[in-house]
Design an enzyme around this catalytic site. Structure first.
Site, PDB file in Angstrom:
ATOM      1  N   ASN A   1     -45.474  -0.761  38.682  1.00  0.00           N
ATOM      2  CA  ASN A   1     -44.930  -2.098  39.019  1.00  0.00           C
ATOM      3  C   ASN A   1     -43.638  -2.038  39.829  1.00  0.00           C
ATOM      4  O   ASN A   1     -43.367  -2.935  40.619  1.00  0.00           O
ATOM      5  CB  ASN A   1     -44.764  -2.947  37.747  1.00  0.00           C
TER       6      ASN A   1
ATOM      7  N   GLU B   1     -39.460   3.322  27.791  1.00  0.00           N
ATOM      8  CA  GLU B   1     -39.259   1.937  28.209  1.00  0.00           C
ATOM      9  C   GLU B   1     -40.649   1.322  28.263  1.00  0.00           C
ATOM     10  O   GLU B   1     -41.414   1.606  29.176  1.00  0.00           O
ATOM     11  CB  GLU B   1     -38.547   1.938  29.564  1.00  0.00           C
TER      12      GLU B   1
ATOM     13  N   CYS C   1     -41.820  -5.411  33.196  1.00  0.00           N
ATOM     14  CA  CYS C   1     -41.633  -5.159  31.763  1.00  0.00           C
ATOM     15  C   CYS C   1     -40.669  -6.167  31.155  1.00  0.00           C
ATOM     16  O   CYS C   1     -40.839  -6.596  30.029  1.00  0.00           O
ATOM     17  CB  CYS C   1     -41.150  -3.735  31.532  1.00  0.00           C
TER      18      CYS C   1
ATOM     19  N   GLU D   1     -31.439   2.993  30.167  1.00  0.00           N
ATOM     20  CA  GLU D   1     -31.382   3.328  31.577  1.00  0.00           C
ATOM     21  C   GLU D   1     -30.347   2.422  32.217  1.00  0.00           C
ATOM     22  O   GLU D   1     -29.881   1.467  31.609  1.00  0.00           O
ATOM     23  CB  GLU D   1     -32.760   3.136  32.199  1.00  0.00           C
TER      24      GLU D   1
END
Ligand code: NAP
Ligand code: MG
Length: 490
Positions: free
Chosen positions: A161, A259, A293, A471
């Site tokens: 994505n 993640e 996400c 992150e």
């Protein structure tokens, strides 16, 4: 013919893997192709790595870790990363077009992705010579201090994505901390991670510091994660694959950052600025056709504003036309026929089995001239109960569910009512309510009065089934160095 030219990169996209500074085929010469999701046409190809290829890539990254990368001063390393940012910016338009062709996303979003990727290199470049330790006071008879050492060779498993941004998001802090990286991009979108190798070469990154192995997740990805010389795995993708990666990394006690997506709420309280809430909700769910996400995929709205929100959201969603990403339409295609099918199944189940109200959309879109494309209409499922699968499961498409609540307290409970905990947004003019929400919500990032607020410097990651590890920002660096403590008796 004209259309083929218009919707092409203007260059051949049959690429090779990047291992040890060379461009190589797979050891068995096998290749895979990638399509343009707006047309279904093949636009490029790349090697399908074997376990031997993965071995060579990891060995090369291991040699670079102890060799050329370590030999460079931290300041020189930082300068190389700054140069990477500048070269990426020089190549931005070309890279954005290729990202759009490979992933389907509208060109403006791909341009933002490339700029963000450059910004990651720029941001972390500055840390290369500032990761310093402490001295620890033990009294007259001792000297004690800490060293921040790179963890080693990192594996970076990239989703489809945000192909280049996710690569840069993991690789830039890893390299700044002195680690090396072996990247496995998603087979659906491998092109820009491969092209980044040329940019990093030109910037002066030594051979082996950034290697790319392409191919399937089940073969190349699994071999990489299971490799005993991998010290840390940074993974972004689905919960199930992430769980498998954690198990595999456990075999050689590699650390992991996971993640894993979410079902993030956008809470709109009765005192919200309605216009801001409408704009924020649309952006939260329809960016990258909902394949994000951190998408805000659940609107949690106080009853008093429910009708007003729907009156504004429904016509706006209905008016979003789809098209080829290079024409920069309001919404592009989903990444694959498979993704289109699963999104459609989620909505069909909500409509038929759960008898939910589809206020707008709820069907694939036919776009004239792009009959092979994977388009789905911007969709809103109204007044969904908390236990509906459409509310609980990550759909990863342009599908918003709406949950109506009676109070700010209920809004927090409903917002927390899934197994995920990645992001959360709230619209309110009441600072105390906003802060109480920030305190009580299960999420790694909270956005107040602007969804997706923040960026490269703001730490990002999940709680609950959304994963762990951070992150972005300074927080990301801690995955990539380990503290060694040295104590001397004088
Ligand atoms: P996925 O399986 O989790 O894929 C993510 C990455 O992991 C890809 O590079 C994939 O490679 C790789 N991979 C797959 N199996 C692996 C294995 N056994 N070992 C090592 N690497 C492996 O996700 P997906 O199947 O593409 O998408 C399914 C769903 O995941 C989506 O519908 C969405 O709900 C979620 N998702 C979330 C995010 C996010 O940003 N959190 C991103 C993408 C997808 P290949 O793709 O080449 O096989
Ligand atoms: Mg593609």
């Amino acid at each position: 013919m004209e259309q083929t030219d218009r919707y092409s990169a203007g260059e051949a996209l049959d690429l090779r893997m990047a291992i040890d500074g060379k461009r190589v085929e797979a050891s068995d010469r096998a290749r895979m192709t990638t399509e343009d999701p707006a047309t279904g046409r093949v636009i490029g190809s790349f090697p399908a790595a074997t376990a031997d290829d993965v071995d060579r890539a990891v060995a090369s990254s291991k040699a670079a870790l102890k060799g050329a990368w370590r030999a460079m001063t931290p300041t020189a390393r930082g300068r190389v990363l700054s140069r990477a940012a500048a070269i990426l910016r020089r190549e931005a338009e070309r890279m954005a077009r290729i990202e759009t062709l490979d992933s389907g996303k509208p060109l403006r979003e791909a341009r933002t992705d490339i700029e963000t990727s450059a910004a990651y290199f720029e941001y972390y470049a500055g840390f290369a010579d500032k990761l310093q330790g402490d001295s620890i006071p033990l009294g007259m008879d001792y000297m004690s201090f800490t060293l921040h050492e790179p963890v080693g060779v990192t594996a970076q498993i990239i989703p489809w994505n945000f192909p280049l941004t996710t690569t840069a998001r993991g690789v830039a802090p890893a390299l700044a901390a002195g680690c090396t990286a072996v990247v496995k991009p998603a087979a659906l979108t491998s092109l820009t991670s491969l092209l980044l190798a040329d940019i990093l070469d030109e910037a002066g990154v030594p051979p082996g510091v950034y290697n790319v192995v392409t191919g399937s997740g089940s073969k190349a990805g699994a071999a990489l994660v299971a490799h005993p010389d991998i010290a840390h795995v940074t993974f972004t993708g689905s919960v199930e694959t992430g769980q498998g990666i954690m198990r595999s990394a456990a075999s050689h006690v590699a650390s992991v950052t996971l993640e894993l997506g979410g079902k993030s709420p956008v809470v709109v309280l009765a005192d919200a600025d309605l216009d801001a809430a409408v704009e924020g909700t649309l952006k939260a769910i329809y960016t990258n056709a909902g394949q994000v996400c951190s998408a805000g995929s659940r609107l949690v709205v106080e009853r008093k504003l429910h009708a007003a929100m729907m009156e504004r959201l429904v016509p706006r969603a209905a008016a979003m036309t789809a098209g080829h990403g290079l024409d920069d339409p309001p919404i592009g295609p989903l990444v694959s026929a498979e993704q289109l099918r699963t999104v459609g199944e989620h909505v069909e189940r909500a409509r038929t089995r759960n008898s939910l109200t589809i206020a707008v959309g709820g069907r694939p879109l036919k776009v004239p001239g792009f009959e092979g494309g994977h388009f789905y209409a911007p969709t809103i499922i109204d007044d969904a109960p908390a236990d509906a699968p459409a509310v609980q499961e990550e759909i990863f498409g342009p599908v918003l569910t709406v949950q109506i609540v009676e109070s700010a307290e209920e809004a927090i409970a409903v917002a927390n009512g899934t197994e995920f905990g990645l992001c959360a947004g709230i619209y309110t003019r009441n600072i105390s309510r906003a802060m109480a929400f920030a305190r009580d919500i299960d999420a790694g990032q909270v956005f107040i009065n602007q969804y997706f607020a923040g960026g490269v410097p703001t730490p990002f990651g999940g709680t609950k089934m959304s994963g762990f590890g951070r992150e972005k920002g300074l927080a990301a660096l801690s995955s990539y160095y380990r503290v060694k403590c040295v104590t001397t008796r004088l």
